[in-house]
Design a protein around this motif. Sequence first.
Motif, PDB file in Angstrom:
ATOM      1  N   TYR A  23      -1.034   0.740  -3.256  1.00 53.87           N
ATOM      2  CA  TYR A  23      -1.114   1.586  -1.936  1.00 53.87           C
ATOM      3  C   TYR A  23       0.144   2.368  -1.465  1.00 53.87           C
ATOM      4  O   TYR A  23       1.034   1.827  -1.814  1.00 53.87           O
ATOM      5  N   GLN A  24      -0.092   3.371  -0.703  1.00 57.20           N
ATOM      6  CA  GLN A  24       1.064   4.124  -0.075  1.00 57.20           C
ATOM      7  C   GLN A  24       1.332   3.470   1.213  1.00 57.20           C
ATOM      8  O   GLN A  24       0.487   2.799   1.956  1.00 57.20           O
ATOM      9  N   PRO A  25       2.676   3.627   1.454  1.00 58.51           N
ATOM     10  CA  PRO A  25       2.969   3.293   2.944  1.00 58.51           C
ATOM     11  C   PRO A  25       2.162   3.765   3.892  1.00 58.51           C
ATOM     12  O   PRO A  25       1.884   5.033   3.814  1.00 58.51           O
ATOM     13  N   ARG A  26       1.704   2.959   4.998  1.00 63.32           N
ATOM     14  CA  ARG A  26       0.836   3.278   6.233  1.00 63.32           C
ATOM     15  C   ARG A  26      -0.391   4.105   5.677  1.00 63.32           C
ATOM     16  O   ARG A  26      -0.863   5.090   6.286  1.00 63.32           O
ATOM     17  N   CYS A  27      -0.996   3.846   4.463  1.00 63.82           N
ATOM     18  CA  CYS A  27      -2.147   4.289   3.941  1.00 63.82           C
ATOM     19  C   CYS A  27      -3.459   4.085   4.832  1.00 63.82           C
ATOM     20  O   CYS A  27      -4.372   4.850   4.805  1.00 63.82           O
ATOM     21  N   GLY A  28      -3.450   3.029   5.631  1.00 66.61           N
ATOM     22  CA  GLY A  28      -4.629   3.030   6.490  1.00 66.61           C
ATOM     23  C   GLY A  28      -5.357   1.791   6.104  1.00 66.61           C
ATOM     24  O   GLY A  28      -5.723   1.844   4.700  1.00 66.61           O
ATOM     25  N   LEU A  29      -5.814   0.911   6.775  1.00 70.87           N
ATOM     26  CA  LEU A  29      -6.532  -0.331   6.401  1.00 70.87           C
ATOM     27  C   LEU A  29      -8.085   0.230   5.870  1.00 70.87           C
ATOM     28  O   LEU A  29      -8.754  -0.453   4.979  1.00 70.87           O
ATOM     29  N   GLU A  30      -8.394   1.288   6.237  1.00 75.07           N
ATOM     30  CA  GLU A  30      -9.839   1.901   5.850  1.00 75.07           C
ATOM     31  C   GLU A  30      -9.569   2.253   4.185  1.00 75.07           C
ATOM     32  O   GLU A  30     -10.437   2.146   3.484  1.00 75.07           O
ATOM     33  N   ASP A  50       1.381  -9.612   9.713  1.00 75.11           N
ATOM     34  CA  ASP A  50       1.642  -9.293   8.157  1.00 75.11           C
ATOM     35  C   ASP A  50       0.690  -7.972   7.796  1.00 75.11           C
ATOM     36  O   ASP A  50      -0.053  -7.579   8.460  1.00 75.11           O
ATOM     37  N   TYR A  51       1.303  -7.322   6.746  1.00 79.25           N
ATOM     38  CA  TYR A  51       0.639  -6.165   6.271  1.00 79.25           C
ATOM     39  C   TYR A  51       0.739  -4.901   7.206  1.00 79.25           C
ATOM     40  O   TYR A  51      -0.261  -3.919   6.967  1.00 79.25           O
ATOM     41  N   LEU A  52       1.658  -4.952   8.061  1.00 78.07           N
ATOM     42  CA  LEU A  52       1.713  -3.882   8.987  1.00 78.07           C
ATOM     43  C   LEU A  52       2.105  -2.471   8.404  1.00 78.07           C
ATOM     44  O   LEU A  52       1.974  -1.614   8.757  1.00 78.07           O
ATOM     45  N   GLU A  70      -1.577   4.448  12.368  1.00 80.22           N
ATOM     46  CA  GLU A  70      -1.922   4.565  13.700  1.00 80.22           C
ATOM     47  C   GLU A  70      -2.914   4.070  14.216  1.00 80.22           C
ATOM     48  O   GLU A  70      -3.280   3.245  15.138  1.00 80.22           O
ATOM     49  N   GLU A  71      -4.172   4.408  13.702  1.00 83.74           N
ATOM     50  CA  GLU A  71      -5.717   4.029  14.034  1.00 83.74           C
ATOM     51  C   GLU A  71      -5.693   2.437  14.090  1.00 83.74           C
ATOM     52  O   GLU A  71      -6.469   2.018  14.862  1.00 83.74           O
TER      53      GLU A  71
END
Length: 172
Positions: A66-73, A117-119, A124-125
């Motif tokens: 994953y990429q940083p701040r990729c979003g949980l979706e 964790d996993y923040l 932002e969403e």
Amino acid sequence: DWFHLVGLLHDLGKVLALFGEPQWAVVGDTFPVGCKVQKSVVFGDTTFHDNPDSRDPRYSTEYGMYQPRCGLENVLMSWGHDEYMYRVMKFNRFALPKEAFYMVRFHSFYPWHAHGDYLHLCAEEDLRMLPWVRELNKFDLYTKQEELPDVQALRGYYQALIDKYCPGELCW
């Protein structure tokens, strides 16, 4: 009213157990796959030693695939009743707010909503949705009672919610 329906729906994915799915694929805490397992994942320090992903540089780092701040979706979660019910809701196009989908999909993602964790994967969403997931959790575990509710007394109320947000025959 949609929050009440989420309370009814959130664990319906456990129906997988009735169709022969093994316990580990139905219940338990969930976590992202494709990146390093965080310390808060239950038994993560003792049960992942034989998992080849833990030695694969594509998946064994904090960000993994994953990429940083990729979003949980955009994160692939471990399989369980949460992910199954979330996909049922999406496939059947439930007319529920985004908060409801987050609550169902991530209510067993304790490393995130209970341990922080996993923040590093969160957009932002996701952070905006986090309080909703935590609110559902207040009513999930350890709030059950031995006395069953009067199903007939509640049926009309919940049927009206089902008819409003997810009417018709559902595809499971």
